[in-house]
Design a protein around this motif. Structure first.
Motif, PDB file in Angstrom:
ATOM      1  N   ILE A  70      32.028  27.815  51.839  1.00 21.67           N
ATOM      2  CA  ILE A  70      32.775  27.713  50.581  1.00 21.67           C
ATOM      3  C   ILE A  70      34.115  28.406  50.767  1.00 21.67           C
ATOM      4  N   GLU A  71      35.210  27.704  50.503  1.00 23.97           N
ATOM      5  CA  GLU A  71      36.533  28.308  50.665  1.00 23.97           C
ATOM      6  C   GLU A  71      36.802  29.298  49.531  1.00 23.97           C
ATOM      7  N   LEU A  72      37.343  30.435  49.911  1.00 26.87           N
ATOM      8  CA  LEU A  72      37.661  31.500  48.953  1.00 26.87           C
ATOM      9  C   LEU A  72      39.160  31.720  48.878  1.00 26.87           C
ATOM     10  N   GLU A  73      39.589  32.291  47.769  1.00 24.78           N
ATOM     11  CA  GLU A  73      40.940  32.834  47.687  1.00 24.78           C
ATOM     12  C   GLU A  73      40.836  34.312  47.364  1.00 24.78           C
ATOM     13  N   GLU A  74      41.777  35.054  47.879  1.00 23.36           N
ATOM     14  CA  GLU A  74      41.767  36.506  47.720  1.00 23.36           C
ATOM     15  C   GLU A  74      43.077  36.947  47.080  1.00 23.36           C
ATOM     16  N   LYS A  75      42.973  37.699  45.984  1.00 24.27           N
ATOM     17  CA  LYS A  75      44.144  38.203  45.281  1.00 24.27           C
ATOM     18  C   LYS A  75      43.892  39.646  44.860  1.00 24.27           C
ATOM     19  N   GLU A  76      44.696  40.545  45.400  1.00 14.53           N
ATOM     20  CA  GLU A  76      44.640  41.960  45.026  1.00 14.53           C
ATOM     21  C   GLU A  76      43.221  42.518  45.085  1.00 14.53           C
TER      22      GLU A  76
END
Length: 291
Positions: free
Chosen positions: A277-283
Motif C-alpha cells: 500500500i503506497e503511503l504519504e508522509e507529512k510532518e
C-alpha cells in the motif's frame, strides 16, 4: 515468475538491496502455520515488485533443530556485513520465542546464530524485530503474547553487539489495551499484540507499527515515540491505518522513492497474500494514498 496474488504468505518483510538493484520478500510461508509441522521459510526476489522469482529455500531446519512448529514472521536485516534473520519458533513444552539466524547472502541458507530464542525463556513471545539506536546499539523489539498474559505487550531488550543474546531485562513499551481502537479476541479472552516494526520518518519522528484486532478483523496500528527513542513513552494513534482484515506490516522505500506499507490480507489461511500500500508522509504522519 509469480505475482503477489500467487504467493501465499503471512507477515511479509521486504529487504531492499541497493548493490543488487532488487528486493527480497520473506514471510511465513508454510501452507498452514497453525497446525502443520514446520517446513521452513522461503524467499522471493524481484526487480520491480511485480514479478517475483522463487520460491528459494531461505531456511530449512536440521534434524536436531529444537523447534518443529509455528515457524512465523521472519525478518532479514543487513548488519555488519552479514544477514540476520529474526524468526519465531515453538515446540511442545517450550515457550514460543524469537531466535536469530545468520547467512552470508539474502537467499541464505540461514543457520542458527543465537542459542535458541533470545526472548525470555519462560515467556510466550513472538515477532521479534531488530532496532539499532542512535548510538549504534542493537535491540530486539518483540511481543509478549496475550495467550500468557491476556493483555499482550510490546517490549524491548538490548542485544549483544554480535546479536547472539539478549543483555539485561526486557523493558515494557506499551500494551494492547493502550490503543483505543483495540477490541478483545475470542469472546474477551485477551488483547493481541503482533508484528512490531519501528520506522523513522524523514523529520526524525519514530513510529511503531503493530497489529491487533478491531471489530473482529485484523488491523494495522501505529504508535508514536514522544522522546524519539525506542523506550518512548509511546502514544497510540486513535485509529488503525488499515483495518480491512490485514496487518503485521513493515515500511520500505522503493528505488523510485515511493513509501510502501507491506502487510498480509486477508488474515485467514490459506487465502493470505502480501499486499503493498503506497503511503504519504507529512510532518511525521503517515497515511495511505487513495488508489
Amino acid at each position: 515468475m509469480l505475482t503477489l496474488e500467487q504467493i501465499q504468505m503471512r507477515d511479509p518483510f521486504v529487504l531492499k538491496r541497493e548493490d543488487e538493484d532488487c528486493y527480497y520478500l520473506y514471510g511465513s510461508t508454510d501452507p498452514d502455520i497453525w497446525k502443520s509441522k514446520g517446513i521452513g521459510f522461503d524467499v522471493y526476489r524481484s526487480r520491480d515488485l511485480l514479478a517475483w522469482e522463487g520460491p528459494f529455500p531461505a531456511f530449512r531446519p536440521e534434524p536436531d533443530f529444537w523447534s518443529d512448529k509455528n515457524y512465523w514472521a521472519p525478518e532479514v536485516h543487513a548488519y555488519l556485513g552479514k544477514f540476520y534473520m529474526f524468526a519465531t519458533f515453538k515446540a511442545d513444552g517450550v515457550c514460543r520465542g524469537t531466535q536469530i539466524l545468520v547467512a552470508d547472502q539474502p537467499l541464505g541458507p540461514f543457520r542458527p546464530h543465537s542459542d535458541g530464542p533470545v526472548t525470555p525463556k519462560d515467556w510466550e513471545c513472538l515477532d521479534g524485530t531488530l532496532w539499532v539506536d542512535a548510538e549504534g546499539e542493537p535491540w530486539i523489539v518483540f511481543c509478549h503474547e496475550w495467550v500468557q498474559i491476556k493483555n499482550g505487550t510490546v517490549c524491548a531488550s538490548r542485544l549483544s553487539p554480535e546479536l547472539d543474546r539478549a543483555i539485561g531485562e526486557p523493558i515494557l513499551l506499551f500494551s494492547a489495551q493502550d490503543a483505543p481502537w483495540v477490541d478483545p479476541v475470542k469472546g474477551g479472552a485477551g488483547y493481541v499484540t503482533d508484528g512490531p516494526y519501528a520506522y523513522v520518518c524523514e523529520n526524525g519522528d519514530l513510529l511503531m507499527l503493530w497489529s491487533s484486532f478491531r471489530e473482529g478483523r485484523y488491523a494495522q496500528g501505529i504508535a508514536r515515540s514522544e522522546s524519539g527513542n525506542i523506550l518512548g513513552p509511546w502514544v497510540q494513534e486513535s485509529m488503525p491505518i488499515f483495518e480491512n482484515d490485514g496487518g503485521h506490516g513493515m515500511i520500505f522505500r522503493t528505488f523510485e522513492g515511493k513509501i510502501l506499507l507491506a502487510l498480509h490480507s486477508p488474515n485467514n489461511t490459506p487465502d493470505e497474500r502480501p499486499l503493498f500500500i503506497e503511503l504519504e508522509e507529512k510532518e511525521g504522519r503517515i497515511s495511505a494514498i487513495e488508489s
